[in-house]
Design an enzyme around this catalytic site. Structure first.
Site, PDB file in Angstrom:
ATOM      1  N   ALA A  91       5.818  -4.648  -1.845  1.00  0.00           N
ATOM      2  CA  ALA A  91       4.686  -3.798  -2.224  1.00  0.00           C
ATOM      3  C   ALA A  91       5.135  -2.497  -2.880  1.00  0.00           C
ATOM      4  O   ALA A  91       4.432  -1.966  -3.746  1.00  0.00           O
ATOM      5  CB  ALA A  91       3.822  -3.496  -1.001  1.00  0.00           C
ATOM      6  N   LEU A  92       6.284  -1.979  -2.498  1.00  0.00           N
ATOM      7  CA  LEU A  92       6.761  -0.744  -3.106  1.00  0.00           C
ATOM      8  C   LEU A  92       7.112  -0.913  -4.578  1.00  0.00           C
ATOM      9  O   LEU A  92       7.077   0.056  -5.332  1.00  0.00           O
ATOM     10  CB  LEU A  92       7.969  -0.198  -2.344  1.00  0.00           C
ATOM     11  CG  LEU A  92       7.673   0.363  -0.961  1.00  0.00           C
ATOM     12  CD1 LEU A  92       8.966   0.735  -0.245  1.00  0.00           C
ATOM     13  CD2 LEU A  92       6.744   1.556  -1.043  1.00  0.00           C
ATOM     14  N   GLU A 130       7.007  -3.152  14.067  1.00  0.00           N
ATOM     15  CA  GLU A 130       7.374  -2.320  15.204  1.00  0.00           C
ATOM     16  C   GLU A 130       7.909  -0.949  14.805  1.00  0.00           C
ATOM     17  O   GLU A 130       8.198  -0.129  15.673  1.00  0.00           O
ATOM     18  CB  GLU A 130       8.421  -3.046  16.045  1.00  0.00           C
ATOM     19  CG  GLU A 130       7.893  -4.354  16.627  1.00  0.00           C
ATOM     20  CD  GLU A 130       8.978  -5.131  17.359  1.00  0.00           C
ATOM     21  OE1 GLU A 130      10.127  -4.651  17.435  1.00  0.00           O
ATOM     22  OE2 GLU A 130       8.662  -6.217  17.847  1.00  0.00           O
ATOM     23  N   HIS A 190       8.182   1.914   9.152  1.00  0.00           N
ATOM     24  CA  HIS A 190       8.302   1.404   7.788  1.00  0.00           C
ATOM     25  C   HIS A 190       6.933   0.985   7.244  1.00  0.00           C
ATOM     26  O   HIS A 190       6.659   1.144   6.055  1.00  0.00           O
ATOM     27  CB  HIS A 190       9.272   0.206   7.761  1.00  0.00           C
ATOM     28  CG  HIS A 190       9.534  -0.340   6.395  1.00  0.00           C
ATOM     29  ND1 HIS A 190      10.167   0.397   5.418  1.00  0.00           N
ATOM     30  CD2 HIS A 190       9.253  -1.537   5.846  1.00  0.00           C
ATOM     31  CE1 HIS A 190      10.258  -0.328   4.320  1.00  0.00           C
ATOM     32  NE2 HIS A 190       9.712  -1.507   4.558  1.00  0.00           N
ATOM     33  N   ASN A 192      -6.534  -2.163  -6.728  1.00  0.00           N
ATOM     34  CA  ASN A 192      -5.570  -2.243  -5.639  1.00  0.00           C
ATOM     35  C   ASN A 192      -5.981  -3.318  -4.642  1.00  0.00           C
ATOM     36  O   ASN A 192      -6.934  -3.144  -3.888  1.00  0.00           O
ATOM     37  CB  ASN A 192      -5.445  -0.895  -4.937  1.00  0.00           C
ATOM     38  CG  ASN A 192      -4.359  -0.878  -3.888  1.00  0.00           C
ATOM     39  OD1 ASN A 192      -3.777  -1.906  -3.561  1.00  0.00           O
ATOM     40  ND2 ASN A 192      -4.086   0.296  -3.359  1.00  0.00           N
TER      41      ASN A 192
END
Length: 185
Positions: free
Chosen positions: A59-60, A88, A91, A115
């Site tokens: 996604a980045l 967890e 990030h 988006n």
């Protein structure tokens, strides 16, 4: 928005001149990505537009690929697709916030972009949002991009360059005062 709430959907539009969209997808969760892609493709085709599809690692990278395509290709609209499921660590927040921020900044630069990167707590939420027969967020992202394209075409042709024009670009003999400069021409 909860999946069982009713909400308004704008009527589908169309174009007098050809329109070409780029779908950029991060297929980290392949089954979810495939549903998003199916929804986006169907919506783009329903508008009478054409499309290409590219995949990026995560996604980045979606905003970066869209920015590259904007500089190097001839697309009219962009559809950002992917899925980030909470894990967890922190990030999750980084990926959600930074991918969304990148897409928003592209939109503020004049990109017609929708988006469709899902940010969810679990796989069940992702599937409910991705499935064409359910919330169809891929189709919704494509519709958003195409509605923005229709709006930009309504308001006129895209402008070359963004920001201030230098006096040099106006010609050697042109003298202007800073107060006379229109930063949006």
């Amino acid at each position: 928005m909860a999946g069982n709430e009713l909400h308004y959907t704008m009527p589908r539009g169309g174009f007098d001149t050809p329109a070409k969209a780029l779908i950029v997808v991060a297929p980290y969760y392949r089954d979810i990505a495939d549903e998003l892609i199916a929804g986006a493709r169907a919506e783009i085709e329903a508008w009478g537009a054409s499309h290409d599809l590219v995949e990026v690692p995560g996604a980045l990278e979606v905003p970066t690929a869209i920015a590259m395509a904007g500089r190097m290709s001839n697309f009219d609209a962009y559809v950002a697709l992917g899925c980030v499921i909470r894990g967890e660590t922190t990030h999750y927040e980084t990926v959600c916030n930074d991918s969304s921020r990148g897409i928003t900044l592209l939109g503020l630069q004049g990109f017609c972009i929708g988006n469709g990167i899902l940010t969810v707590e679990n796989r069940d939420q992702a599937l409910a949002r991705a499935r064409v027969a359910e919330q169809n967020k891929g189709g919704g992202a494509a519709a958003a991009a195409l509605h923005l394209l229709a709006l930009s075409r309504k308001w006129g042709a895209p402008r070359k360059g963004v920001g201030f024009r230098s006096p040099a670009s106006l010609g050697e003999d042109t003298v202007i005062a800073a107060a006379d400069m229109d930063p949006w021409t």
